[in-house]
Design a protein around this motif. Sequence first.
Motif, PDB file in Angstrom:
ATOM      1  N   MET A   1       0.838  -1.178   0.000  1.00  0.00           N
ATOM      2  CA  MET A   1       0.000   0.000   0.000  1.00  0.00           C
ATOM      3  C   MET A   1       0.886   1.245   0.000  1.00  0.00           C
ATOM      4  O   MET A   1       1.911   1.284   0.656  1.00  0.00           O
ATOM      5  N   LEU A   2       0.462   2.248  -0.723  1.00  0.00           N
ATOM      6  CA  LEU A   2       1.203   3.495  -0.801  1.00  0.00           C
ATOM      7  C   LEU A   2       1.217   4.208   0.551  1.00  0.00           C
ATOM      8  O   LEU A   2       0.255   4.127   1.317  1.00  0.00           O
ATOM      9  N   GLN A   3       2.315   4.908   0.831  1.00  0.00           N
ATOM     10  CA  GLN A   3       2.487   5.585   2.111  1.00  0.00           C
ATOM     11  C   GLN A   3       1.345   6.562   2.414  1.00  0.00           C
ATOM     12  O   GLN A   3       0.813   6.589   3.515  1.00  0.00           O
ATOM     13  N   TYR A   4       0.953   7.383   1.439  1.00  0.00           N
ATOM     14  CA  TYR A   4      -0.102   8.366   1.709  1.00  0.00           C
ATOM     15  C   TYR A   4      -1.421   7.685   2.077  1.00  0.00           C
ATOM     16  O   TYR A   4      -2.183   8.203   2.901  1.00  0.00           O
ATOM     17  N   LYS A   5      -1.684   6.508   1.513  1.00  0.00           N
ATOM     18  CA  LYS A   5      -2.911   5.776   1.844  1.00  0.00           C
ATOM     19  C   LYS A   5      -2.815   5.169   3.239  1.00  0.00           C
ATOM     20  O   LYS A   5      -3.809   5.101   3.957  1.00  0.00           O
ATOM     21  N   GLN A   6      -1.621   4.733   3.636  1.00  0.00           N
ATOM     22  CA  GLN A   6      -1.433   4.216   4.989  1.00  0.00           C
ATOM     23  C   GLN A   6      -1.668   5.312   6.018  1.00  0.00           C
ATOM     24  O   GLN A   6      -2.256   5.086   7.066  1.00  0.00           O
ATOM     25  N   GLU A   7      -1.178   6.514   5.717  1.00  0.00           N
ATOM     26  CA  GLU A   7      -1.244   7.616   6.679  1.00  0.00           C
ATOM     27  C   GLU A   7      -2.591   8.335   6.680  1.00  0.00           C
ATOM     28  O   GLU A   7      -3.034   8.813   7.723  1.00  0.00           O
ATOM     29  N   PHE A   8      -3.242   8.450   5.509  1.00  0.00           N
ATOM     30  CA  PHE A   8      -4.463   9.257   5.397  1.00  0.00           C
ATOM     31  C   PHE A   8      -5.689   8.455   4.964  1.00  0.00           C
ATOM     32  O   PHE A   8      -6.737   9.034   4.709  1.00  0.00           O
ATOM     33  N   GLY A   9      -5.533   7.160   4.879  1.00  0.00           N
ATOM     34  CA  GLY A   9      -6.665   6.292   4.563  1.00  0.00           C
ATOM     35  C   GLY A   9      -6.701   5.870   3.112  1.00  0.00           C
ATOM     36  O   GLY A   9      -6.327   6.625   2.215  1.00  0.00           O
ATOM     37  N   LYS A  27       6.285  11.172   0.582  1.00  0.00           N
ATOM     38  CA  LYS A  27       6.906  11.422   1.886  1.00  0.00           C
ATOM     39  C   LYS A  27       5.845  11.727   2.944  1.00  0.00           C
ATOM     40  O   LYS A  27       6.088  12.396   3.936  1.00  0.00           O
ATOM     41  N   SER A  28       4.647  11.237   2.716  1.00  0.00           N
ATOM     42  CA  SER A  28       3.521  11.503   3.605  1.00  0.00           C
ATOM     43  C   SER A  28       3.787  10.951   4.999  1.00  0.00           C
ATOM     44  O   SER A  28       4.377   9.886   5.153  1.00  0.00           O
ATOM     45  N   TRP A  29       3.314  11.694   5.982  1.00  0.00           N
ATOM     46  CA  TRP A  29       3.496  11.307   7.375  1.00  0.00           C
ATOM     47  C   TRP A  29       2.235  11.687   8.135  1.00  0.00           C
ATOM     48  O   TRP A  29       1.683  12.774   7.934  1.00  0.00           O
ATOM     49  N   ASP A  31       1.587  12.807  11.008  1.00  0.00           N
ATOM     50  CA  ASP A  31       1.586  14.011  11.835  1.00  0.00           C
ATOM     51  C   ASP A  31       1.438  15.289  11.008  1.00  0.00           C
ATOM     52  O   ASP A  31       1.390  16.377  11.574  1.00  0.00           O
ATOM     53  N   GLU A  32       1.396  15.154   9.693  1.00  0.00           N
ATOM     54  CA  GLU A  32       1.223  16.316   8.834  1.00  0.00           C
ATOM     55  C   GLU A  32      -0.252  16.448   8.461  1.00  0.00           C
ATOM     56  O   GLU A  32      -1.034  15.516   8.609  1.00  0.00           O
ATOM     57  N   ALA A  33      -0.613  17.610   7.938  1.00  0.00           N
ATOM     58  CA  ALA A  33      -2.016  17.909   7.655  1.00  0.00           C
ATOM     59  C   ALA A  33      -2.565  17.151   6.453  1.00  0.00           C
ATOM     60  O   ALA A  33      -3.766  16.914   6.365  1.00  0.00           O
ATOM     61  N   CYS A  34      -1.679  16.756   5.516  1.00  0.00           N
ATOM     62  CA  CYS A  34      -2.136  16.102   4.284  1.00  0.00           C
ATOM     63  C   CYS A  34      -0.953  15.393   3.621  1.00  0.00           C
ATOM     64  O   CYS A  34       0.196  15.600   4.001  1.00  0.00           O
ATOM     65  N   PRO A  35      -1.232  14.568   2.622  1.00  0.00           N
ATOM     66  CA  PRO A  35      -0.147  13.878   1.907  1.00  0.00           C
ATOM     67  C   PRO A  35       0.826  14.849   1.235  1.00  0.00           C
ATOM     68  O   PRO A  35       0.445  15.960   0.843  1.00  0.00           O
ATOM     69  N   SER A  36       2.072  14.407   1.118  1.00  0.00           N
ATOM     70  CA  SER A  36       3.085  15.220   0.443  1.00  0.00           C
ATOM     71  C   SER A  36       4.010  14.315  -0.363  1.00  0.00           C
ATOM     72  O   SER A  36       4.217  13.156  -0.028  1.00  0.00           O
ATOM     73  N   PHE A  37       4.552  14.907  -1.418  1.00  0.00           N
ATOM     74  CA  PHE A  37       5.416  14.191  -2.348  1.00  0.00           C
ATOM     75  C   PHE A  37       6.607  15.071  -2.675  1.00  0.00           C
ATOM     76  O   PHE A  37       6.446  16.246  -3.004  1.00  0.00           O
ATOM     77  N   MET A  38       7.798  14.520  -2.575  1.00  0.00           N
ATOM     78  CA  MET A  38       8.993  15.293  -2.884  1.00  0.00           C
ATOM     79  C   MET A  38       9.462  14.975  -4.295  1.00  0.00           C
ATOM     80  O   MET A  38       9.218  13.899  -4.820  1.00  0.00           O
ATOM     81  N   PHE A  39      10.117  15.945  -4.899  1.00  0.00           N
ATOM     82  CA  PHE A  39      10.733  15.737  -6.200  1.00  0.00           C
ATOM     83  C   PHE A  39      11.828  16.761  -6.387  1.00  0.00           C
ATOM     84  O   PHE A  39      11.975  17.685  -5.586  1.00  0.00           O
ATOM     85  N   LYS A  40      12.643  16.546  -7.396  1.00  0.00           N
ATOM     86  CA  LYS A  40      13.742  17.474  -7.641  1.00  0.00           C
ATOM     87  C   LYS A  40      13.829  17.804  -9.117  1.00  0.00           C
ATOM     88  O   LYS A  40      13.410  17.041  -9.977  1.00  0.00           O
ATOM     89  N   LEU A  41      14.393  18.961  -9.354  1.00  0.00           N
ATOM     90  CA  LEU A  41      14.630  19.447 -10.709  1.00  0.00           C
ATOM     91  C   LEU A  41      16.121  19.676 -10.868  1.00  0.00           C
ATOM     92  O   LEU A  41      16.806  19.991  -9.904  1.00  0.00           O
TER      93      LEU A  41
END
Length: 135
Positions: A1-9, A27-29, A31-41
Motif C-alpha cells: 500500500m502506498l504511504q499516503y494511503k497508509q497515513e491518510f486512509g 513522503k507523507s506522514w 503528523d502532517e495535515a495532508c499527503p506530500s510528495f517530494m521531487f527534484k529538478l
Amino acid sequence: MLQYKQEFGDGFELGFELGNFPHLEDKSWKDEACPSFMFKLKSGLGHAGFSTEDAKPRHNSLEEYLVLWVDYPNSEERENTTTSRYSIVTATNLGSLHEPEIYHDEHSFTLFETEESEALTQYLSDLHIEPFYPR
C-alpha cells in the motif's frame, strides 16, 4: 500500500493519477495535515538551492528540491481552510544526495497553488523532474 494511503486512509483521493508522475516520491506522514510528495529538478528555477541571506549554496548540488502538498478536496476538511488543495513549495535537502531528507523551512515559498487537478497535472508535466534514485 502506498504511504499516503497508509497515513491518510485508503479512500484519500489525490485527484490525479500518481502513476503518470513516477518521479514523485511519497513522503507523507501521519503528523502532517495532508499527503506530500517530494521531487527534484535540475537547476532551472535558480532559488531552491541557495540561501537568501548569503547567496551561498546550501549543498554541493545542482538539484532543486520541491514538495507537492495534496490537501483534502473539501476545504472544510483541511487544517487550514484558506489554502489551495494543491501547492508546490521550495524545499531543502537536509540529508545527502544518496539519502535525501527533504523539508520546507523558513526560506521556502510557494511556487504554485491551485484547486484544479488539471492545472496541477499540466504544471507537473511542464517541469523537468529528475528521479531521486537511479531506476
